[in-house]
Design a protein around this motif. Structure first.
Motif, PDB file in Angstrom:
ATOM      1  N   VAL A   3      -0.803  -0.454   2.941  1.00 23.60           N
ATOM      2  CA  VAL A   3      -0.456   0.809   2.290  1.00 23.60           C
ATOM      3  C   VAL A   3      -1.021   1.996   3.082  1.00 23.60           C
ATOM      4  N   ARG A   4      -2.243   1.837   3.603  1.00 22.14           N
ATOM      5  CA  ARG A   4      -2.863   2.969   4.315  1.00 22.14           C
ATOM      6  C   ARG A   4      -2.115   3.312   5.610  1.00 22.14           C
ATOM      7  N   GLU A   8       1.053   7.807   1.208  1.00 24.06           N
ATOM      8  CA  GLU A   8       1.737   7.996  -0.075  1.00 24.06           C
ATOM      9  C   GLU A   8       3.220   8.279   0.133  1.00 24.06           C
ATOM     10  N   LEU A  11       5.162   5.253   1.346  1.00 28.36           N
ATOM     11  CA  LEU A  11       5.297   4.245   0.292  1.00 28.36           C
ATOM     12  C   LEU A  11       6.329   4.697  -0.744  1.00 28.36           C
ATOM     13  N   LEU A  90      -3.709   2.339  -5.868  1.00 29.65           N
ATOM     14  CA  LEU A  90      -3.750   1.274  -4.854  1.00 29.65           C
ATOM     15  C   LEU A  90      -4.865   1.487  -3.843  1.00 29.65           C
ATOM     16  N   VAL A 122       2.113   7.491  -7.157  1.00 31.02           N
ATOM     17  CA  VAL A 122       1.365   6.505  -6.376  1.00 31.02           C
ATOM     18  C   VAL A 122       0.143   7.204  -5.804  1.00 31.02           C
ATOM     19  N   VAL A 123      -1.042   6.679  -6.087  1.00 29.78           N
ATOM     20  CA  VAL A 123      -2.276   7.317  -5.625  1.00 29.78           C
ATOM     21  C   VAL A 123      -3.240   6.274  -5.073  1.00 29.78           C
ATOM     22  N   ARG A 124      -4.211   6.762  -4.339  1.00 28.15           N
ATOM     23  CA  ARG A 124      -5.270   5.906  -3.810  1.00 28.15           C
ATOM     24  C   ARG A 124      -6.254   5.572  -4.921  1.00 28.15           C
ATOM     25  N   SER A 125      -6.720   4.324  -4.962  1.00 27.18           N
ATOM     26  CA  SER A 125      -7.698   3.913  -5.969  1.00 27.18           C
ATOM     27  C   SER A 125      -8.464   2.727  -5.423  1.00 27.18           C
ATOM     28  N   PRO A 126      -9.745   2.558  -5.796  1.00 21.58           N
ATOM     29  CA  PRO A 126     -10.471   1.366  -5.316  1.00 21.58           C
ATOM     30  C   PRO A 126      -9.976   0.070  -5.955  1.00 21.58           C
ATOM     31  N   VAL A 127      -9.193   0.136  -7.018  1.00 26.61           N
ATOM     32  CA  VAL A 127      -8.708  -1.087  -7.681  1.00 26.61           C
ATOM     33  C   VAL A 127      -7.221  -0.913  -8.039  1.00 26.61           C
TER      34      VAL A 127
END
Lengths: 358, 358
Positions: A3-4, A8, A11, A90, A122-127
């Protein structure tokens, strides 16, 4: 590809093919509702490691199950789906194909019920976090609430209970399935991985209730130019003689919640609860009954209605549906065994599989 | 007291006082929509450490900002709010009072705009995650889309830009504010902590556009018995001569997105962009302009419409609104300086503050 690697925007562009093209590109989605229908809204948050796990759930199955759970909440309210939004958190190291498979599972389920993804984030998240909100519409006088159960109502279940929990146990401990036929094994696994929200029950229910309501309670034909409703014309009051919810947290929980909300009690006949075929030769009676009452995630409907339409509903739905008990005065929910081998039990909240506990 | 001490049920019971009582206790919420209105839906996911942080954002402010961002998306579409759902993922060690303050902030913002929380979900998660879905309604012919900008349209902004970014920088580095008056300091901090979605612009806009449309494009009075709409009667086609979005990702991003969706270009006059008063004495012209164009999270509206209604709108909204440019043919968005001291710049996407990057 992670994903990285695509970010965003990259994706989102890949996920657009899972959405109808007309919803892409504005601050919000626009949906058309039928005139005179109420809007019904429900939301669920699912977290990796809490509500799903790679051990038992592929990305596709996680997507299907999340969509199915929300559609089941709509069915439980008497609503037909208009669409869902998908909010996704994600970690950067998640593979793009995992995300695409998740959306594949979501859209497979939605397509079966003629609805679609209408928006998302859709966003960045540790989980990995999946947040779904589903919208449906319902005729204002055909909304199924929990607090309308009446003493004397029959309690109908729309299918078997306990299969999803059994499927989960087989996924965690495949060795438990040694004595199962291949067909039964597969059916239990599928019950867990691909639950079917019971939206199919609604048109049958409206037809039966329309027939069973005395003529004086029906409206005359609607006056033009209001467009004709797809539902039978019904009087604005009293409301339909029905109460219910889905059995996502177990059959016992559903009956207890309905009784608490309606200020009534119930008697359940343990021998009347429809079980998966495999339970007859694979589980003890006690374990089978525990799965059915407390297993959860079967996503069937538990409906309380007068005996005559209840019989008609069970007949129309086929052998897997059943009347499993009666609403009583008082506040206790009692589990009775017709064979009188076991004493009556009083059911209580909180005995089931507590997957939301902190 | 921690979230884990009271569990999901205990927390939900405490949070119920932030919701209207009639929505409690069913599988989904039921909302009444106006006949003939479209449903507008938007969703946002916010993650602790990615989208908010204890350094700059109290729980109340995080709640206000999340609600405001979603209401701003509704305003950008021309929709008035019906309600929001709140999905919350929480680690067990979060204090109950933090969660209550978050809901306090959400409901403070919603109350200001006459709407409320209509449903939600609370689950265990290793990271605080806030997922909001907002629903609104709009007349089908008064929906503001990004792809309708026409060559010759004026570009209107509804308020100052750059204040939220400046407020964030002051929260992170308070020493930067030494030369600010107390009033200006507070105004910038509040712009970041308590942004105001511009739902107030919509009724003014509909009134102006109704006046400015040639009589031949207006409908006759609606025929009974369809209930009268609160909006002026407008012809179903052509659509309203308006395009736009909110400036949540910055003014430059908004103009670029509108131009890309509409297949047009634009010229922005840098001296016409309304800035916070403090920027005149506190920042260099370059830094002030950078904040205004790329700062983001000002939650103003950027609207493209013909010059005559654009002038009328700016006049009605007061001195903080302005015409900042013109839609042109081609595809470039050019920043022009009327004082001719600086050469024209071509603006591009992705120069701003990328808070969603993986």
């Amino acid at each position: 590809m992670k994903v990285r690697d695509i970010g965003e925007q990259g994706l989102l562009e890949r996920l657009q093919r899972f959405c109808p093209p007309e919803i892409i590109g504005d601050d919000a989605a626009v949906l058309v509702t039928k005139p005179g229908e109420s809007l019904v809204v429900t939301t669920d948050v699912l977290v990796d490691g809490v509500h799903f796990s790679e051990v038992t759930t592929s990305a596709e199955d996680a997507g299907w199950r999340a969509a199915a759970a929300n559609l089941s909440d709509l069915a439980a309210m008497g609503a037909t789906p208009l669409g869902i939004t998908v909010g996704l958190g994600l970690p950067g190291e998640v593979s793009v194909s995992w995300v695409e498979e998740l959306y594949q599972g979501i859209t497979q389920c939605l397509q079966k019920y003629n609805t679609s993804i209408v928006g998302g984030d859709v966003v960045r998240s540790p989980v990995i976090t999946l947040s779904i909100t589903a919208f449906g519409q319902a005729h204002p006088h055909q909304i199924i609430r929990r607090n309308q159960a009446q003493v004397g109502d029959a309690i109908v279940v729309t299918g078997v209970h306990g299969a999803s929990r059994a499927g989960l146990e087989l996924l965690l401990h495949p060795e438990l399935g040694q004595n199962l036929t291949q067909g039964d094994y597969t059916a239990l696994i599928l019950a867990h991985q691909r639950p079917q929200p019971r939206l199919d029950v609604l048109p049958i229910l409206w037809e039966i209730l329309s027939d069973s309501i005395p003529q004086g309670r029906k409206n005359p034909a609607p006056t033009p130019p209001i467009p004709p409703s797809p539902h039978p014309p019904l009087s604005p009051s009293p409301p339909l003689p029905i109460s219910g919810m889905d059995s996502s947290d177990g059959l016992a929980d559903a009956v207890l919640q309905i009784c608490r909300a309606s200020g009534v009690g119930a008697v359940l006949e343990s021998t009347q609860i429809p079980l998966p075929d495999a339970f007859n030769y694979w589980l003890t009676k006690e374990k089978a009954l525990f799965n059915a009452l407390y297993g959860g995630e079967d996503f069937e409907l538990v409906l309380c209605l007068p005996k005559q339409p209840a019989y008609a509903l069970v007949q129309k739905l086929g052998k897997r549906a059943a009347i499993v008990g009666t609403i009583t005065s008082g506040s206790k929910v009692i589990l009775h065994d017709q064979n009188a081998k076991n004493p009556d039990q009083v059911l209580t909240l909180g005995r089931g599989f507590q997957h939301f506990g902190f």
